[in-house]
Design an enzyme around this catalytic site. Structure first.
Site, short mmCIF file in Angstrom:
data_model
loop_
_atom_site.label_atom_id
_atom_site.label_comp_id
_atom_site.label_asym_id
_atom_site.label_seq_id
_atom_site.Cartn_x
_atom_site.Cartn_y
_atom_site.Cartn_z
CB SER A 179 -8.05 3.88 3.21
OG SER A 179 -7.14 3.22 4.07
CE LYS B 10 -3.79 2.06 2.73
NZ LYS B 10 -4.58 1.98 3.97
CB SER C 188 -8.21 1.06 6.18
OG SER C 188 -8.86 2.30 6.16
#
Lengths: 95, 492
Positions: free
Chosen positions: B160, B85, B184
Site C-alpha cells: 500500500s 506516508k 506494504s
C-alpha cells in the site's frame, strides 16, 4: 475451491455499513470466492495448537499511574463534524 | 541534483557546508513540480513549512560550523528531506489515509516516529499516497487517485505504500516512511527499485500510526541504499511507553555496524518460494543474487517453511478481523466525515457507506464475518492457530540459518487496472511478504535486477530473526557493494 454463500445484509448490519444493491451483489460474490479460498485452512489438524494473537508476546503492559500531559480539549474538538460549548453534537440517543 | 543523493551523501555535503538544507529541499520541490504530475506520489505537500524546517537546520549547521553533523557525526539526518506516508500523524498537517472518511482532518499531534525524525533534524514533509487505510497492493485504492510506477507509468508502483516507493525511486525526496502490514513496504520497494525495510514487530513505535491490523502493522523506511536504511532505523527504533507493544530492548547503532563482512553467514532458501507462479526473470535474478552471496562467503542451504501455502488465508482472516475492529472508530461522531441522520445507527451506516471505498468495505465485512457468532472458531480462532504454525516454521528455520532469502514478489510491477476487479488475485500477489508479518520478524527488500522488456525493477527479500535487522542491513549493504542495481534511475 467452492464459493461459500454469504449473507451480506446481515454482516453489513453488524459492521454498520450502508451498501447499495449493486455493492451487495458484487461484494457477496467476491467474499464468497475469498471464503472459498480460506477453506483450505481446514486441511490442517490444529487440535493441539495454541493460538497466536501477537508475535511478540508482551503480557499485561502497564505504565505508572501518574498524571501526564494529554490533548487539550480544543485540540480534541478541532476535527469534530459538529460541536458546541466544548462538546461533540450527536443525534438524540435517549428519548 | 541534490534530490538524487543518498542520505549519507547529502549529510556529508551539508556537514562540509558545501550546500545548504534549503538548497536540498528546493531541489526536491523542483523535482516534484516537474515529475509528480505524471507519478502522483504525493497527495499534498506544504512547501513553506518544509523550507522553514530547512532554514532551521541551516541555522543549526551555521552555529556548529559543521561540527557534529555528517553521516559519522552525531546528527546524520540533520537537514535531510524525508516524506511521510499519509497514515502517520504529523502535527498540524492533513491526515487522510488515502480515504474520504477523514475529510478535512488535521493531526493534533506528531506520531512518535515523526517526533524522533524532528529531534534528529529531519525536514519532515509531504503526504504520500497509499491504498485506503493501507489496504491494497497497488495504490489504486486511494480516494486521491492512482500512483504510477516511475519505471513505467502504465504500471502500478505496488502498495500500500506506493506513494512512498515512487517518491524515493523518482528522487522527489531522499527517503520516505511507510507502514507494512503484509508487505506494504517491501512489495512497493521491490516494484519501484528502492530499499524497503520492515522492522521486527515491536522494534519501532506505532503511536500515531493509524491502525489497520494492530498485531501486524509496523512502521519502516524507503531509502536509496541499505546504509540509509541503517541510519534511519537507528533514529526510529526504540521503546515508546505510549505503544504497549513496543519492546523495551536497546537499539544498536545500525549504521556503525555495517561491516560488509558476511563470510560464514548461513542463508536459507525456502523451497516453497521457488515454485509455480514465479516469473522466470524474477527467479533468474534471485538465483543470481544467491550466487553473489555465495561468492562473498555466505553459505546457502535449502530450508523448508512448510505452512507457507496457508499464509495468505491466515492473513486475510487475522488482518480483516483486526481491521473491522480498528475501523469502528470512523463513525462520524468525533472527527471526519458525517452523513447526518436523526437516528444514530443510521448516521453510522450512512457515514461509513459514503466514506469508505470498495476494498475497505470488503475487508471490514470479511472481518466482521470471521469474528461473528457461530463463525469465530471456524475462521478466526483456526487462523490464529495456523499463525502459530507459520511462526513456528520461521523460528525453527532460524535455529539453523542467520537469514532467509526469497523473491520479494512473484512478478515485476503489473499494469494499472490489471487486478483491480479480482481481489483474490491481488491478495495472492503478496504471497512472499505476508508470512513475515504473521511471524513478527523483520524483512528487507533490496534491488537485485531488472526484467528485460519493459525494464522493471526486481526485489530480493531478506528475512531475519526477530530483532535481527543488523544482519539484514549488513547483508544488503554487502550486496550493494558488489552490484549496481540500486544505483539505476528510472527514465523520467
Amino acid at each position: 475451491m467452492a464459493a461459500v454463500h454469504f449473507d451480506i445484509q446481515y454482516v453489513a448490519h453488524l459492521a454498520r455499513l450502508a451498501l447499495s444493491p449493486d455493492e451487495e451483489t458484487k461484494l457477496a460474490a467476491q467474499l464468497g470466492d475469498i471464503l472459498g479460498y480460506i477453506e483450505k485452512l481446514k486441511e490442517l489438524d490444529v487440535t493441539h495448537v495454541e493460538p497466536t494473537a501477537h508475535a511478540v508476546p508482551r503480557v499485561n503492559v502497564t505504565r505508572p499511574d501518574e498524571v501526564g500531559p494529554s490533548l487539550a480539549r480544543a485540540d480534541a474538538l478541532r476535527n469534530a463534524p459538529a460541536q458546541a460549548n466544548g462538546l461533540f453534537i450527536v443525534p438524540k440517543i435517549v428519548e | 541534483m541534490l534530490n538524487q543523493l543518498t542520505i549519507s551523501e547529502l549529510s556529508a555535503r551539508l556537514a562540509r557546508r558545501e550546500v545548504s538544507a534549503r538548497e536540498a529541499m528546493q531541489s526536491c520541490l523542483e523535482r516534484i513540480a516537474r515529475v509528480d504530475g505524471k507519478i502522483h506520489a504525493f497527495i499534498s505537500h506544504d512547501a513553506e513549512d518544509a523550507l522553514a524546517q530547512a532554514d532551521a537546520a541551516d541555522q543549526w549547521l551555521a552555529r556548529q560550523g559543521g561540527k557534529n553533523a555528517g553521516p559519522d557525526g552525531g546528527r546524520p539526518l540533520l537537514g535531510i528531506p524525508i516524506a511521510i506516508k499519509d497514515v502517520l500523524a504529523v502535527k498540524n498537517q492533513p491526515l487522510n489515509c488515502g480515504s474520504k472518511i477523514l475529510d478535512h482532518f488535521i493531526s493534533p499531534y506528531d506520531a512518535t516516529v515523526v517526533e524522533k525524525l524532528r529531534a534528529a533534524g529531519v525536514i519532515v514533509f509531504g503526504r504520500l499516497n497509499m491504498d485506503e487505510f493501507a489496504m491494497g497492493s497497488s495504490t489504486e485504492n486511494s480516494a486521491f487517485g492512482v500512483t504510477h510506477n516511475p519505471w513505467d507509468l502504465a504500471r502500478i508502483p505496488g502498495g500500500s505504500s506506493g506513494g512512498s516507493a515512487a517518491a524515493v525511486a523518482a528522487d522527489e525526496c531522499l527517503a520516505a516512511l511507510g507502514s507494512d502490514t503484509g508487505g506494504s513496504i517491501r512489495q512497493p520497494a521491490a516494484l519501484c527499485g528502492c530499499v524497503g525495510l520492515k522492522p521486527t514487530y515491536g522494534r519501532v513505535s506505532r503511536y500515531g500510526l493509524v491502525a489497520f491490523a494492530s498485531s501486524l502493522d509496523q512502521v519502516g523506511s524507503f531509502t536509496k541504499d541499505a546504509r540509509d536504511a541503517a541510519i534511519l532505523l537507528g533514529a526510529l527504533a526504540g521503546h515508546d511507553p505510549r505503544d504497549s507493544t513496543s519492546v523495551p530492548q536497546p537499539a544498536p547503532d545500525y549504521a556503525a555496524r555495517l561491516t560488509g563482512e558476511i563470510k560464514g553467514l548461513k542463508l536459507g532458501l525456502p523451497r516453497e518460494y521457488l515454485v509455480g507462479g514465479l516469473d522466470a526473470e524474477v527467479k533468474a535474478a534471485v538465483e543470481a543474487a544467491v550466487k553473489k552471496f555465495q561468492e562473498l562467503g555466505a553459505e546457502v542451504v535449502e530450508i523448508s517453511l512448510p505452512h507457507t501455502d496457508y499464509a495468505v488465508a491466515v492473513y486475510y482472516i487475522v488482518a480483516t478481523a483486526e481491521a473491522s475492529a480498528n475501523l469502528a472508530r470512523f463513525d462520524g461522531i468525533r472527527y471526519g466525515l458525517r452523513v447526518d441522520s436523526v437516528d444514530p445507527t443510521e448516521l453510522y451506516r450512512r457515514t461509513r457507506g459514503a466514506g469508505f471505498g470498495a476494498e475497505v468495505k470488503r475487508r471490514i465485512i470479511l472481518g466482521a464475518y470471521v469474528l461473528s457468532s457461530g463463525y469465530y472458531d471456524a475462521y478466526y480462532l483456526r487462523a490464529q492457530k495456523v499463525r502459530t504454525l507459520i511462526r513456528g516454521d520461521f523460528l525453527k528455520a532460524f535455529e539453523s540459518v542467520d537469514a532467509i532469502v526469497t523473491p520479494t514478489t512473484p512478478t515485476a510491477a503489473f499494469k494499472v487496472g490489471e487486478k483491480s476487479d479480482d481481489p483474490l488475485q491481488m491478495y495472492l500477489s503478496d504471497i512472499f511478504t505476508i508470512s513475515c508479518n504473521l511471524a513478527g520478524t523483520c524483512g528487507l527488500s533490496v534491488p537485485c535486477g531488472f526484467t528485460r522488456n519493459p525494464k522493471l525493477p526486481i526485489g530480493l527479500q531478506l528475512l531475519g530473526r526477530p530483532f535481527g535487522e543488523e544482519t539484514l542491513l549488513n547483508l544488503a549493504w554487502a550486496f550493494e557493494q558488489n552490484t549496481a542495481w540500486h544505483r539505476e534511475k528510472p527514465p523520467l
